[in-house]
Motif scaffolding. Sequence first.
Motif, PDB file in Angstrom:
ATOM      1  N   PRO A   1       0.794  -1.234   0.000  1.00 26.87           N
ATOM      2  CA  PRO A   1       0.000   0.000   0.000  1.00 26.87           C
ATOM      3  C   PRO A   1       0.821   1.276   0.000  1.00 26.87           C
ATOM      4  O   PRO A   1       0.506   2.214  -0.748  1.00 26.87           O
ATOM      5  CB  PRO A   1      -0.839  -0.135   1.280  1.00 26.87           C
ATOM      6  CG  PRO A   1      -1.016  -1.599   1.458  1.00 26.87           C
ATOM      7  CD  PRO A   1       0.303  -2.186   1.027  1.00 26.87           C
ATOM      8  N   LEU A   2       1.875   1.357   0.785  1.00 30.50           N
ATOM      9  CA  LEU A   2       2.676   2.578   0.836  1.00 30.50           C
ATOM     10  C   LEU A   2       3.751   2.629  -0.242  1.00 30.50           C
ATOM     11  O   LEU A   2       4.437   3.640  -0.391  1.00 30.50           O
ATOM     12  CB  LEU A   2       3.308   2.747   2.212  1.00 30.50           C
ATOM     13  CG  LEU A   2       2.326   2.986   3.357  1.00 30.50           C
ATOM     14  CD1 LEU A   2       3.062   3.239   4.660  1.00 30.50           C
ATOM     15  CD2 LEU A   2       1.374   4.144   3.048  1.00 30.50           C
ATOM     16  N   GLN A   3       3.893   1.562  -1.005  1.00 32.52           N
ATOM     17  CA  GLN A   3       4.831   1.548  -2.122  1.00 32.52           C
ATOM     18  C   GLN A   3       4.140   1.912  -3.434  1.00 32.52           C
ATOM     19  O   GLN A   3       4.703   2.619  -4.269  1.00 32.52           O
ATOM     20  CB  GLN A   3       5.489   0.160  -2.256  1.00 32.52           C
ATOM     21  CG  GLN A   3       6.293  -0.254  -1.050  1.00 32.52           C
ATOM     22  CD  GLN A   3       7.427   0.697  -0.741  1.00 32.52           C
ATOM     23  OE1 GLN A   3       8.097   1.197  -1.639  1.00 32.52           O
ATOM     24  NE2 GLN A   3       7.657   0.949   0.538  1.00 32.52           N
ATOM     25  N   MET A   4       2.906   1.425  -3.619  1.00 29.35           N
ATOM     26  CA  MET A   4       2.207   1.666  -4.880  1.00 29.35           C
ATOM     27  C   MET A   4       0.831   2.302  -4.698  1.00 29.35           C
ATOM     28  O   MET A   4       0.125   2.540  -5.660  1.00 29.35           O
ATOM     29  CB  MET A   4       2.086   0.350  -5.664  1.00 29.35           C
ATOM     30  CG  MET A   4       3.414  -0.210  -6.114  1.00 29.35           C
ATOM     31  SD  MET A   4       3.268  -1.586  -7.266  1.00 29.35           S
ATOM     32  CE  MET A   4       2.783  -2.931  -6.185  1.00 29.35           C
TER      33      MET A   4
ATOM     34  N   VAL B   1      -2.040   1.161  -3.472  1.00 27.64           N
ATOM     35  CA  VAL B   1      -3.126   0.287  -3.854  1.00 27.64           C
ATOM     36  C   VAL B   1      -3.497  -0.559  -2.644  1.00 27.64           C
ATOM     37  O   VAL B   1      -2.783  -0.581  -1.643  1.00 27.64           O
ATOM     38  CB  VAL B   1      -2.744  -0.623  -5.044  1.00 27.64           C
ATOM     39  CG1 VAL B   1      -2.657   0.181  -6.332  1.00 27.64           C
ATOM     40  CG2 VAL B   1      -1.423  -1.335  -4.775  1.00 27.64           C
ATOM     41  N   ASN B   2      -4.601  -1.279  -2.747  1.00 26.37           N
ATOM     42  CA  ASN B   2      -5.099  -2.090  -1.636  1.00 26.37           C
ATOM     43  C   ASN B   2      -4.702  -3.552  -1.790  1.00 26.37           C
ATOM     44  O   ASN B   2      -4.698  -4.081  -2.907  1.00 26.37           O
ATOM     45  CB  ASN B   2      -6.623  -1.991  -1.568  1.00 26.37           C
ATOM     46  CG  ASN B   2      -7.097  -0.575  -1.333  1.00 26.37           C
ATOM     47  OD1 ASN B   2      -6.946  -0.035  -0.250  1.00 26.37           O
ATOM     48  ND2 ASN B   2      -7.667   0.030  -2.360  1.00 26.37           N
TER      49      ASN B   2
ATOM     50  N   VAL C   1      -3.837  -2.798   6.526  1.00 27.77           N
ATOM     51  CA  VAL C   1      -3.767  -1.575   5.730  1.00 27.77           C
ATOM     52  C   VAL C   1      -3.213  -0.472   6.626  1.00 27.77           C
ATOM     53  O   VAL C   1      -3.649  -0.318   7.764  1.00 27.77           O
ATOM     54  CB  VAL C   1      -5.160  -1.187   5.192  1.00 27.77           C
ATOM     55  CG1 VAL C   1      -5.090   0.118   4.416  1.00 27.77           C
ATOM     56  CG2 VAL C   1      -5.709  -2.296   4.316  1.00 27.77           C
ATOM     57  N   PRO C   2      -2.223   0.306   6.167  1.00 25.57           N
ATOM     58  CA  PRO C   2      -1.606   1.323   7.014  1.00 25.57           C
ATOM     59  C   PRO C   2      -2.576   2.423   7.443  1.00 25.57           C
ATOM     60  O   PRO C   2      -3.554   2.716   6.740  1.00 25.57           O
ATOM     61  CB  PRO C   2      -0.479   1.880   6.138  1.00 25.57           C
ATOM     62  CG  PRO C   2      -0.872   1.545   4.746  1.00 25.57           C
ATOM     63  CD  PRO C   2      -1.622   0.252   4.830  1.00 25.57           C
ATOM     64  N   GLU C   3      -2.275   3.046   8.582  1.00 28.68           N
ATOM     65  CA  GLU C   3      -3.130   4.108   9.118  1.00 28.68           C
ATOM     66  C   GLU C   3      -3.265   5.267   8.134  1.00 28.68           C
ATOM     67  O   GLU C   3      -4.302   5.929   8.086  1.00 28.68           O
ATOM     68  CB  GLU C   3      -2.561   4.608  10.446  1.00 28.68           C
ATOM     69  CG  GLU C   3      -3.443   5.659  11.112  1.00 28.68           C
ATOM     70  CD  GLU C   3      -2.842   6.233  12.371  1.00 28.68           C
ATOM     71  OE1 GLU C   3      -3.532   7.022  13.050  1.00 28.68           O
ATOM     72  OE2 GLU C   3      -1.673   5.916  12.680  1.00 28.68           O
TER      73      GLU C   3
END
Length: 358
Positions: free
Chosen positions: A305-308, A310-311, A319-321
């Motif tokens: 998620p924090l790289q691209m 997307v879910n 899933v990150p905050e």
Amino acid sequence: MTTGRRRTAALGLAVTLGALTLAACGGSGGEQAAATKTVKLVTHDSFNVSKSVLADFEKQSGYKVQMIKGGDAGKAVNQAVLTKDNPQGDVFFGIDNTLLSRGLDEGLFTPYKAKGLDGVDEKLQLDKGKHRVTPVDYGDTCVNYDKAYFAKHKIAPPKTFGDLVKPEYKNLLVTENSATSSPGLAFQLGTIAQYGKGGWQDYWKKLQANGVEVVDGWEQAYYERFSGAAGSKGDKPLVVSYASSPPAEVMAKKPAPKEAPTGVATGTCFRQTEFAGLLKGAANEKGGKALLDFLISKEFQEDMPLQMFVNPVVEGAKVPELFTKYGQKIDEPKTVSPTEIAGNREQWIKQWSSLVLK
């Protein structure tokens, strides 16, 4: 999903064994040994993974990953089709539901059921039973708006496709070319889902009359034309982007703001699912299968998620905050079945081009 996509990163992650390794191994036998220890991932420009996560895979599997990037998702898929008799690599990542039928019809992939697939939401397994491709992520293409612009001009931001053709939003929207951009095509498909096969053309005539601007790809639309992107000199307060773009705008800001500077018109969203597949004729089929397993592993899914932006598709992956606090969950995205897309995509793109690019 694709695409010039969410954000572009210079990864520096592509790993080759290099001349020293080949020399140490010696001759053609050395080349063959190097080939079996390298697995090649063909993908679009926005693929990203943390160095530590990639290193874990390489250590555990014994394979070195070489990445071959091919531009926007649409361009990368086209290249894969052109080279299908002599594939560039072992695994292709980044073909989404808007383009999936083309890849399947062209016979790009060798079936393989990845380990961990049973933990992936069945609704995202669009090739269920045949396993030619594996779902890896999903996201929603939506119109984003610049909150500061609408606050300054005391105009409520749009919420739906119907809002975008209203006079107060004239000359405010930039979108991507359906023929050259994955999010551009997704946006068109969203209008088809909304207005039907017989009504979307009239909608686009209204959108064109209302001053929509069309550019080739996502990066140009978002970073050059959209006023809400950090560092952008653009003057368009509306852009076709992603529901995950607002968290991306917040990520580098310290201290973290109370809210993202951009918002999402939730009634304009179309869901995209990205897949990976083992390329038919892959030189390292065993390594390719290991890489597919890795792409739906919990470690990769939680890093993604924090790289691209997307879910994850694996149930239970955290899933990150940043996503939950600043992102927008889309409960009822527009969709069009892959079968319907397959039967109409080229015709729809031609019709759109004649209407909008004339």
